[in-house]
Design an enzyme around this catalytic site. Sequence first.
Site, mmCIF file in Angstrom:
data_model
loop_
_atom_site.group_PDB
_atom_site.id
_atom_site.type_symbol
_atom_site.label_atom_id
_atom_site.label_comp_id
_atom_site.label_asym_id
_atom_site.label_seq_id
_atom_site.Cartn_x
_atom_site.Cartn_y
_atom_site.Cartn_z
ATOM 1 N N CYS A 1 -9.100 8.583 3.154
ATOM 2 C CA CYS A 1 -9.275 7.135 3.334
ATOM 3 C C CYS A 1 -9.513 6.897 4.829
ATOM 4 O O CYS A 1 -9.325 7.804 5.644
ATOM 5 C CB CYS A 1 -8.011 6.418 2.899
ATOM 6 N N HIS B 1 1.811 6.685 8.673
ATOM 7 C CA HIS B 1 2.779 5.912 7.872
ATOM 8 C C HIS B 1 3.618 4.946 8.704
ATOM 9 O O HIS B 1 4.406 4.185 8.150
ATOM 10 C CB HIS B 1 3.725 6.881 7.137
ATOM 11 N N CYS C 1 -1.606 3.370 10.302
ATOM 12 C CA CYS C 1 -2.719 2.704 9.607
ATOM 13 C C CYS C 1 -2.523 1.189 9.703
ATOM 14 O O CYS C 1 -1.403 0.692 9.517
ATOM 15 C CB CYS C 1 -2.742 3.135 8.138
ATOM 16 N N HIS D 1 10.439 7.438 1.461
ATOM 17 C CA HIS D 1 9.109 7.725 2.029
ATOM 18 C C HIS D 1 9.044 7.185 3.460
ATOM 19 O O HIS D 1 9.585 6.114 3.756
ATOM 20 C CB HIS D 1 8.035 7.058 1.156
ATOM 21 N N GLU E 1 6.807 5.693 5.143
ATOM 22 C CA GLU E 1 6.282 4.323 5.278
ATOM 23 C C GLU E 1 7.365 3.294 4.947
ATOM 24 O O GLU E 1 7.562 2.319 5.690
ATOM 25 C CB GLU E 1 5.081 4.148 4.339
ATOM 26 N N THR F 1 2.077 0.782 0.338
ATOM 27 C CA THR F 1 0.619 0.686 0.165
ATOM 28 C C THR F 1 0.035 1.655 -0.865
ATOM 29 O O THR F 1 -1.095 1.468 -1.300
ATOM 30 C CB THR F 1 -0.075 0.978 1.508
ATOM 31 N N CYS G 1 -3.218 -0.590 -0.860
ATOM 32 C CA CYS G 1 -4.461 -0.582 -0.091
ATOM 33 C C CYS G 1 -5.665 -0.284 -0.979
ATOM 34 O O CYS G 1 -5.527 0.297 -2.063
ATOM 35 C CB CYS G 1 -4.360 0.418 1.058
ATOM 36 N N SER H 1 2.786 13.694 -0.985
ATOM 37 C CA SER H 1 1.807 12.624 -0.756
ATOM 38 C C SER H 1 1.927 11.602 -1.883
ATOM 39 O O SER H 1 1.619 11.894 -3.043
ATOM 40 C CB SER H 1 0.400 13.226 -0.718
ATOM 41 N N ASN I 1 0.216 8.848 -2.660
ATOM 42 C CA ASN I 1 -0.980 8.445 -3.416
ATOM 43 C C ASN I 1 -1.511 9.582 -4.282
ATOM 44 O O ASN I 1 -2.047 9.355 -5.349
ATOM 45 C CB ASN I 1 -2.040 7.850 -2.479
HETATM 46 S S1 SF4 Z 1 -2.430 2.630 3.734
HETATM 47 FE FE1 SF4 Z 1 -4.181 3.268 2.506
HETATM 48 S S2 SF4 Z 1 -5.866 3.378 3.995
HETATM 49 FE FE2 SF4 Z 1 -3.952 3.381 5.165
HETATM 50 S S3 SF4 Z 1 -3.450 5.553 5.451
HETATM 51 FE FE3 SF4 Z 1 -2.341 4.863 3.619
HETATM 52 S S4 SF4 Z 1 -3.722 5.396 1.917
HETATM 53 FE FE4 SF4 Z 1 -4.942 5.432 3.790
#
Ligand code: SF4
Length: 289
Positions: free
Chosen positions: A12, A75, A97, A125, A127, A163, A193, A221, A223
Amino acid sequence: MKFILIEPRGFCFGVKNALEIADTALAEYTDRQIYIYNEIVHNKTIVNRLKARGVIFTQNHLEVPDGAVVIFSAHGVSPKIRSFFMNKNLMVVDATCHLVEKVHAEVQKYTNKGYHIIYIGNPSHDEAIGVVAEAPDQITVVQTEADIDKAAGYEKYMVLNQTTLNMFDTEELRNIIASRLNNVEFPKTEDICFATSARQQAVKEYADKCDAFIVIGSANSSNSKKLKEISESLGAKSVLVDEASEVTKEWLKGVSCLCVTAGASAPEYLVQDLAKMLREEYGFEQIDG
Ligand code: SF4
């Protein structure tokens, strides 16, 4: 036997940006030790390559000496960690990000307006740790329906989220929250996101075309894990691997149509290595997505 490389997949813009920032720092600060606080992105291959170039990864802020360069991961970090490094005699490079920064800003904005925040996410996590630390006393973290009652008793709520969640499950959880609590609001723009939702939509679209999925990505990870989870929930056999060598002959047995995708932190060359292996070692035909 055939396989499809589905799109969109892989990097991304947030990951690309973080890796460019790390590359620039390595080129620019050749005389200083570079530290990255937490994994720059959650991908084992990328982290190992940066380690091989001399970068030190740390989760302990006290370990970073004066004079060093410290990079914040994609993150993000907590306000406490940010201010700790800002007040030290070192160079801070921020690769957070901007979509993660948006959620930090939302926490500040809505807690200042008297909202209690319900944050849907995984509390362990990186983030989520950074976001929740913005206002720990004014946030309830919700991972499942069972957590919602912990947030009862506040006047008004703003529901924010990590996200990289499963967009389908998160929508369901949001609806349940809105039905259980009073005065529940949601931010004007989506917190999951676009990169995450586009990759998940693609998996959903292809799930009825094929019987199995290989997701390239690391086990930590978020996502990438969600891509595996969604394909499985739609009835496909699915596996999450860091690289081609982890896919076994036994796993491929009986698979006639295979979809290959990659999490937002997984480099494309790992996908191409897998495609080569499927063609040359297992006789799969590659067809256009
Ligand atoms: S928030 Fe979305 S665009 Fe930003 S680093 Fe994470 S996965 Fe990638």
